[in-house]
Design an enzyme around this catalytic site. Structure first.
Site, mmCIF file in Angstrom:
data_model
loop_
_atom_site.group_PDB
_atom_site.id
_atom_site.type_symbol
_atom_site.label_atom_id
_atom_site.label_comp_id
_atom_site.label_asym_id
_atom_site.label_seq_id
_atom_site.Cartn_x
_atom_site.Cartn_y
_atom_site.Cartn_z
ATOM 1 N N LYS A 1 16.816 26.809 116.965
ATOM 2 C CA LYS A 1 16.928 26.667 118.422
ATOM 3 C C LYS A 1 17.918 25.550 118.739
ATOM 4 O O LYS A 1 17.618 24.368 118.562
ATOM 5 C CB LYS A 1 15.578 26.316 119.066
ATOM 6 N N GLU B 1 19.685 23.484 124.662
ATOM 7 C CA GLU B 1 20.046 24.353 125.785
ATOM 8 C C GLU B 1 21.241 23.798 126.574
ATOM 9 O O GLU B 1 21.850 24.507 127.359
ATOM 10 C CB GLU B 1 18.842 24.561 126.716
ATOM 11 N N SER C 1 15.400 12.868 120.845
ATOM 12 C CA SER C 1 14.941 11.549 121.289
ATOM 13 C C SER C 1 13.579 11.220 120.668
ATOM 14 O O SER C 1 12.843 12.126 120.244
ATOM 15 C CB SER C 1 14.851 11.532 122.810
ATOM 16 N N CYS D 1 23.546 8.942 117.541
ATOM 17 C CA CYS D 1 22.371 8.186 117.082
ATOM 18 C C CYS D 1 22.811 7.015 116.226
ATOM 19 O O CYS D 1 22.033 6.112 115.959
ATOM 20 C CB CYS D 1 21.430 9.085 116.304
ATOM 21 N N GLU E 1 16.919 2.927 124.565
ATOM 22 C CA GLU E 1 18.141 3.648 124.180
ATOM 23 C C GLU E 1 18.867 4.094 125.449
ATOM 24 O O GLU E 1 18.306 4.835 126.262
ATOM 25 C CB GLU E 1 17.775 4.878 123.336
#
Ligand code: NAD
Length: 484
Positions: A175, A178, A228, A283, A384
């Site tokens: 997946k 999106e 995340s 990241c 973050e």
């Protein structure tokens, strides 16, 4: 003109989702909609898992070298379409084209590394563990695995897992994020041309409903997640509850320390790309900059000058050195952090809030931003931001640096710039993050080493790629034999 709608890839065919809910895909440099993606359903996931289940037994019985040969062909196909993948990536994600090329290269390196299956997947044996008894540990594939990916590396991240899973004899459901579904759609079009057996590799687009269907599906054996930290923790807990293997890589708050003996001019290019490459949406991006002792003023002068010279624009333009952030919503989130920094008393020495790019008035741009005099307890030093915002926390000595790094919940990466081997050794020995750079601003492990952090940056123990990933995708079956 109607926008293209991304399709699912199930059992070797492109199929429409049964969903009636669609999301928009944007070109973030232009602020324009460029495609649509269906937010798939539980039914879509079920169809993909059924196909993957049906393909499993024949695929797992295919000799490992024959499985690897599909990857050799795939590598060639990727090379032949290299530029096309990179351009698609930049169009929907916004990063500059050279970064996209680097990302596609890293994706291909995982395919290359996975072709070493015939040695990397070997088990082990020992004769005579007792009188006339031998013992063998066979590594066997487990079944159907799935990956759930983030938006910031649309090409590479799924391939930290997928090639290793399938070359080990498992079958797969991916997946993509999106927000950036076009890149993997392009990649799967190329994959389709290689002729994998039907059902070995499947892709379902979508959002939370697809994620939850994956997490709860009884026929999925394990999940690889990157995103995340709150989502990573959720994935980890829910996979635990449903009895799945899981590796969940989360967010980051990376600190780069610059010692008084660092070679500042030599450091500057890698420091700048560490903070502003991909508009801070990596990241491994630097987030906190920590000058140690009396290097602070000289460092900030050079760093600010270099940041000001960054050329913002459309990532497809070869002259651009920094693109937009991914979406209007994310731009607002980053701007919100800048407001918070100001409200909490940090000193804004470079302000990227009003970045305007001629010809791209609707793009989601945030300019390079620097806060000085940031305290470790401020929001911008704890959370973050995932944008081009640098928080400068000045430290007096190595002890303060190590304390600062080890007091953040995130522990993904940390870097030090120094001319001293002793300082570098002390740093890498004492700090908690698991990816360390010494005079390197983005310490990104290549495909043959593990990628992942510690603390709230990683839930689970087996990281992305590297040799250990073959443990995640196999079960060691131990056979103890005596022949009388
Ligand atoms: P995200 O957590 O919002 O989304 C990641 C994936 O999870 C997407 O596919 C999304 O559809 C799904 N998702 C999001 N919220 C969900 C929910 N509540 N329930 C179920 N599924 C959900 O992350 P993102 O914004 O796409 O990516 C950026 C984040 O990824 C940053 O925190 C970054 O540090 C992290 N990241 C980490 C690494 C690493 O190696 N540790 C690498 C790349 C990105």
């Amino acid at each position: 003109m109607a926008l293209p709608v991304m399709k699912n890839y199930i059992n070797g065919e492109w199929v429409e989702s049964e969903s009636k809910v669609f999301g928009d895909v944007w070109n973030p440099a232009r602020g324009e909609k460029i495609a649509q993606v269906a937010y798939g359903t539980k039914g879509d996931v079920d169809r993909a898992v059924k196909a993957a289940r049906a393909a499993f037994w024949e695929w797992r019985a295919t000799p490992p070298l024959s499985r690897a040969r599909y990857l050799f062909r795939l590598k060639d196909a990727f090379e032949n379409n290299f530029e096309d993948i990179a351009k698609t990536l930049t169009r929907e994600q916004g990063k500059v084209i050279d970064e996209s090329r680097g990302e596609v290269r890293r994706m291909i390196e995982n395919v290359e590394h996975a072709t070493g299956v015939t040695t990397l997947m070997c088990g082990y044996t020992l004769e005579d563990i007792a009188k006339d008894i031998d013992c063998k540990g066979h590594r066997q594939p487990v079944g159907v695995f799935a990956a759930i990916a983030p938006y910031n590396f649309p090409a590479m991240v799924p391939w930290w897992f997928l090639p290793y899973a399938i070359v080990s004899g498992n079958t797969y459901v991916l997946k993509p994020s999106e927000q950036v579904p076009m890149t993997q759609t392009k990649i799967f079009e190329i994959l389709d041309s290689v002729g994998f057996p039907e059902g070995v590799v499947n892709m379902v687009h979508g959002s939370k409903e697809v994620v939850n269907a994956i997490l709860d599906h009884p026929d999925i054996a394990g999940v690889s997640f990157v995103g995340s930290s709150p989502t990573a923790k959720y994935i980890y807990e829910r996979c635990g509850a449903t009895g799945k293997r899981v590796q969940a890589l989360g967010g980051a708050k990376n600190i780069v320390a610059v010692m008084p003996d660092a070679k500042l001019d030599a450091a500057m290019p890698s420091l700048i790309t560490s903070y502003y490459g991909c508009s801070g949406q990596r990241c491994l991006s630097g987030s906190i900059l920590t000058p140690v002792g009396d290097v602070a003023d000289a460092l900030l002068e050079k760093f600010t000058e270099a940041a000001k010279s960054i050329q913002m624009g459309d990532g497809l333009d070869e002259k651009t050195s920094m693109g937009p952030v991914v979406s209007a919503a994310h731009k607002q989130r980053v701007l919100g952090y800048i407001e918070k920094g100001i409200a909490e008393g940090a000193k804004l020495i470079l302000d990227g809030r009003n970045a305007k790019i001629t010809d791209l008035p609707n793009g989601f741009f945030v300019g390079p931003t620097i806060f000085d005099q940031v305290r470790p307890d401020m929001t911008i030093a704890r959370e973050e931001i995932f944008g081009p915002v640098v928080s400068v926390v000045r430290c007096k000595n190595m002890n303060e640096v190590v304390e600062l790094i080890n007091s953040r919940g995130f522990a993904n990466a940390a870097c030090i710039y120094t001319s001293s081997g002793a300082a570098a050794r002390e740093f890498k020995y004492r700090v908690k993050p698991s990816m360390i750079g010494v005079n390197i601003g983005i310490a990104a492990p290549m495909s043959f080493f593990p990628f992942g952090g510690a603390g709230q940056s990683m839930y689970g123990d087996t990281k992305g790629h590297g040799q250990e990933i073959f443990n995640f995708f196999t079960d060691t079956k131990v056979v103890i034999e005596r022949w009388l």
